[in-house]
Design an enzyme around this catalytic site. Sequence first.
Site, PDB file in Angstrom:
ATOM      1  N   PHE A   1      -6.905   1.581  -7.276  1.00 35.66           N
ATOM      2  CA  PHE A   1      -7.141   3.026  -7.488  1.00 35.66           C
ATOM      3  C   PHE A   1      -6.069   3.657  -8.375  1.00 35.66           C
ATOM      4  CE2 PHE A   1      -8.997   2.759  -3.010  1.00 35.66           C
ATOM      5  CZ  PHE A   1     -10.308   2.806  -3.446  1.00 35.66           C
ATOM      6  N   ILE A   2      -5.750   3.025  -9.488  1.00 32.56           N
ATOM      7  CA  ILE A   2      -4.656   3.551 -10.304  1.00 32.56           C
ATOM      8  C   ILE A   2      -5.188   4.500 -11.385  1.00 32.56           C
ATOM      9  CG2 ILE A   2      -2.665   2.940 -11.768  1.00 32.56           C
ATOM     10  CD1 ILE A   2      -2.563   2.162  -8.659  1.00 32.56           C
TER      11      ILE A   2
ATOM     12  N   SER B   1      -3.938  13.784   4.179  1.00 30.27           N
ATOM     13  CA  SER B   1      -3.514  14.924   5.017  1.00 30.27           C
ATOM     14  C   SER B   1      -2.827  14.433   6.292  1.00 30.27           C
ATOM     15  CB  SER B   1      -4.718  15.792   5.367  1.00 30.27           C
ATOM     16  OG  SER B   1      -5.136  16.438   4.194  1.00 30.27           O
TER      17      SER B   1
ATOM     18  N   GLU C   1      -1.669  11.002  -3.357  1.00 31.30           N
ATOM     19  CA  GLU C   1      -0.277  11.448  -3.110  1.00 31.30           C
ATOM     20  C   GLU C   1       0.008  11.681  -1.631  1.00 31.30           C
ATOM     21  OE1 GLU C   1      -0.463  10.555  -6.393  1.00 31.30           O
ATOM     22  OE2 GLU C   1       1.560  11.341  -6.162  1.00 31.30           O
TER      23      GLU C   1
HETATM   24  C1  FAD Z   1      -9.350   8.567  -7.462  1.00 31.07           C
HETATM   25  C2  FAD Z   1      -8.075   7.997  -6.919  1.00 31.07           C
HETATM   26  C3  FAD Z   1      -6.949   7.933  -7.742  1.00 31.07           C
HETATM   27  C4  FAD Z   1      -5.754   7.401  -7.257  1.00 31.07           C
HETATM   28  N1  FAD Z   1      -4.673   7.266  -8.097  1.00 31.07           N
HETATM   29  C5  FAD Z   1      -3.584   6.557  -7.692  1.00 31.07           C
HETATM   30  C6  FAD Z   1      -2.511   6.265  -8.593  1.00 31.07           C
HETATM   31  O1  FAD Z   1      -2.509   6.687  -9.751  1.00 31.07           O
HETATM   32  N2  FAD Z   1      -1.492   5.484  -8.150  1.00 31.07           N
HETATM   33  C7  FAD Z   1      -1.436   4.982  -6.876  1.00 31.07           C
HETATM   34  O2  FAD Z   1      -0.506   4.280  -6.562  1.00 31.07           O
HETATM   35  N3  FAD Z   1      -2.432   5.270  -5.991  1.00 31.07           N
HETATM   36  C8  FAD Z   1      -3.499   6.037  -6.371  1.00 31.07           C
HETATM   37  N4  FAD Z   1      -4.526   6.299  -5.491  1.00 31.07           N
HETATM   38  C9  FAD Z   1      -4.454   5.776  -4.133  1.00 31.07           C
HETATM   39  C10 FAD Z   1      -4.185   6.840  -3.087  1.00 31.07           C
HETATM   40  O3  FAD Z   1      -2.862   7.285  -3.184  1.00 31.07           O
HETATM   41  C11 FAD Z   1      -4.529   6.207  -1.739  1.00 31.07           C
HETATM   42  O4  FAD Z   1      -5.947   6.139  -1.686  1.00 31.07           O
HETATM   43  C12 FAD Z   1      -4.002   6.961  -0.579  1.00 31.07           C
HETATM   44  O5  FAD Z   1      -2.609   6.832  -0.527  1.00 31.07           O
HETATM   45  C13 FAD Z   1      -4.578   6.472   0.738  1.00 31.07           C
HETATM   46  O6  FAD Z   1      -4.505   5.087   0.816  1.00 31.07           O
HETATM   47  P1  FAD Z   1      -5.796   4.232   1.204  1.00 31.07           P
HETATM   48  O7  FAD Z   1      -6.948   4.763   0.421  1.00 31.07           O
HETATM   49  O8  FAD Z   1      -5.447   2.820   1.056  1.00 31.07           O
HETATM   50  O9  FAD Z   1      -6.064   4.598   2.720  1.00 31.07           O
HETATM   51  P2  FAD Z   1      -5.310   4.012   3.980  1.00 31.07           P
HETATM   52  O10 FAD Z   1      -3.844   4.068   3.787  1.00 31.07           O
HETATM   53  O11 FAD Z   1      -5.917   2.712   4.336  1.00 31.07           O
HETATM   54  O12 FAD Z   1      -5.720   5.098   5.079  1.00 31.07           O
HETATM   55  C14 FAD Z   1      -7.050   5.164   5.617  1.00 31.07           C
HETATM   56  C15 FAD Z   1      -7.112   6.319   6.604  1.00 31.07           C
HETATM   57  O13 FAD Z   1      -6.165   6.105   7.651  1.00 31.07           O
HETATM   58  C16 FAD Z   1      -5.279   7.224   7.763  1.00 31.07           C
HETATM   59  N5  FAD Z   1      -3.944   6.728   8.074  1.00 31.07           N
HETATM   60  C17 FAD Z   1      -3.242   5.764   7.417  1.00 31.07           C
HETATM   61  N6  FAD Z   1      -2.036   5.576   8.006  1.00 31.07           N
HETATM   62  C18 FAD Z   1      -1.981   6.445   9.047  1.00 31.07           C
HETATM   63  C19 FAD Z   1      -0.994   6.737  10.048  1.00 31.07           C
HETATM   64  N7  FAD Z   1       0.184   6.087  10.062  1.00 31.07           N
HETATM   65  N8  FAD Z   1      -1.281   7.688  10.959  1.00 31.07           N
HETATM   66  C20 FAD Z   1      -2.458   8.351  10.943  1.00 31.07           C
HETATM   67  N9  FAD Z   1      -3.442   8.111  10.027  1.00 31.07           N
HETATM   68  C21 FAD Z   1      -3.202   7.180   9.100  1.00 31.07           C
HETATM   69  C22 FAD Z   1      -5.302   7.879   6.396  1.00 31.07           C
HETATM   70  O14 FAD Z   1      -4.979   9.254   6.488  1.00 31.07           O
HETATM   71  C23 FAD Z   1      -6.748   7.665   5.982  1.00 31.07           C
HETATM   72  O15 FAD Z   1      -7.549   8.659   6.546  1.00 31.07           O
HETATM   73  C24 FAD Z   1      -5.701   6.913  -5.921  1.00 31.07           C
HETATM   74  C25 FAD Z   1      -6.823   7.013  -5.093  1.00 31.07           C
HETATM   75  C26 FAD Z   1      -7.989   7.546  -5.575  1.00 31.07           C
HETATM   76  C27 FAD Z   1      -9.188   7.621  -4.657  1.00 31.07           C
END
Ligand code: FAD
Length: 374
Positions: A146-147, A358, A355
């Site tokens: 997802f970069i 929530s 980033e």
């Molecule tokens: C369109 C898009 C662009 C993006 N651009 C970039 C980018 O340029 N660079 C980059 O590095 N990343 C990027 N991302 C990634 C984004 O930062 C991540 O999607 C985000 O950090 C969440 O990670 P994940 O999707 O792996 O979800 P996960 O970390 O797997 O989380 C899944 C769910 O579990 C919840 N959760 C996770 N841990 C906990 C906890 N400890 N306690 C309670 N709840 C929790 C989360 O809130 C979420 O609801 C992008 C994502 C998208 C969709």
Amino acid sequence: MDFEMDEEMISAINKAKEFAEKYFTEELADKMDREEQFPMELLNYSNREGLMDYSNPWKILVTIEELCRKDPGLGISTTVPAFGSEVLMLYGSDMLKEKYLDPVLKGQKIMGLAVTEPGGGSDVASSKTEAKLEGDYYILNGAKMFITNGGIADYFVVLARTSPPPSPDKRHRGMSVFIVESKWEGFKANKIHGKMGVRATNTAELVFENVRVPKENLVGEEGKGFYYIMTFFNISRIYVAAQGLGVAQGILDRLMEHIKKYGPVNSQGEPIENIQFKLAEIATRIEASRGLTYKAASYLFKFNPNPVLTSMAKYYSGETAILASKVAMEIMGLKALNSELERFYRDARILEIWEGTSEIEKLIISRMMLKGGK
Ligand SMILES: Cc1cc2nc3c(=O)[nH]c(=O)nc-3n(C[C@H](O)[C@H](O)[C@H](O)COP(=O)(O)OP(=O)(O)OC[C@H]3O[C@@H](n4cnc5c(N)ncnc54)[C@H](O)[C@@H]3O)c2cc1C
């Protein structure tokens, strides 16, 4: 205490408004969304007109807000080409700044930040991408997910593990940050298709297979990468809060227009008693988000970041944009579905994800408060 904006900010807002009016046509916004294309021509106009003044972060903040107010997909695409550059600004050597930062800030090159991995984004310390020092090069192997700018960036700020964690509870140690060029052998970007929203932004999976990264492309000190990225998030979250403000305000503008035209009725013309309440609630939340965002920004821009306020601003403005999009759908029904509001509805969802979701922002707020942080 003064809540008045200075002349410079007002003129940046007006400049961004004029830019969006001129170039963010409904046809372009619809086409880039439908075809999942990055609006490259907007970067040429933005460079020509000096839209992004990186010497003044307040101007960047209000520019993001105004552009997202007109269209989130085009607004974010136009303001994201230097994504990750703050890491270089803060920690890069003079050589790295000259070689990579200058052309990015001049709009000649595009940058991306690669932290998230296929295994998950919230737990940054669990990153698996590895960089092993062999002679004058680090050999980089792994994948990022997802970069943003993944398929169009010239340079990436990449987080990778350079040594094993000293113990399971110290996983954030032993990680480092590198500048990687997309033209290097072993680098591959696979564009991600079919996103729900912000389809005008370019998102890709990145694969690194034995990419040879010169030693001098290590940013700052080896092993400090996790801290550099956390510092970066304290900056970028302010700009995401500004995206949320712009999206929420853009929805409110359109909702007001609708109510002024049709009166406080639903899409079938039936009166809805609490439309005024909903309007007032959204407007109040936007104002509260703006207060939080500007307050957090005023600490950050004086080099005294306040992570609690920053996380509050980021999650609250994202949540406000999502709520506004939901309320607009409920009130306007088919009229919203057949308008640009449908795109706003989809685009708003990202604000609670990137980033830091929530949930993660709320964890930061409560953990820091309990630790006695500001
Ligand atoms: C369109 C898009 C662009 C993006 N651009 C970039 C980018 O340029 N660079 C980059 O590095 N990343 C990027 N991302 C990634 C984004 O930062 C991540 O999607 C985000 O950090 C969440 O990670 P994940 O999707 O792996 O979800 P996960 O970390 O797997 O989380 C899944 C769910 O579990 C919840 N959760 C996770 N841990 C906990 C906890 N400890 N306690 C309670 N709840 C929790 C989360 O809130 C979420 O609801 C992008 C994502 C998208 C969709």
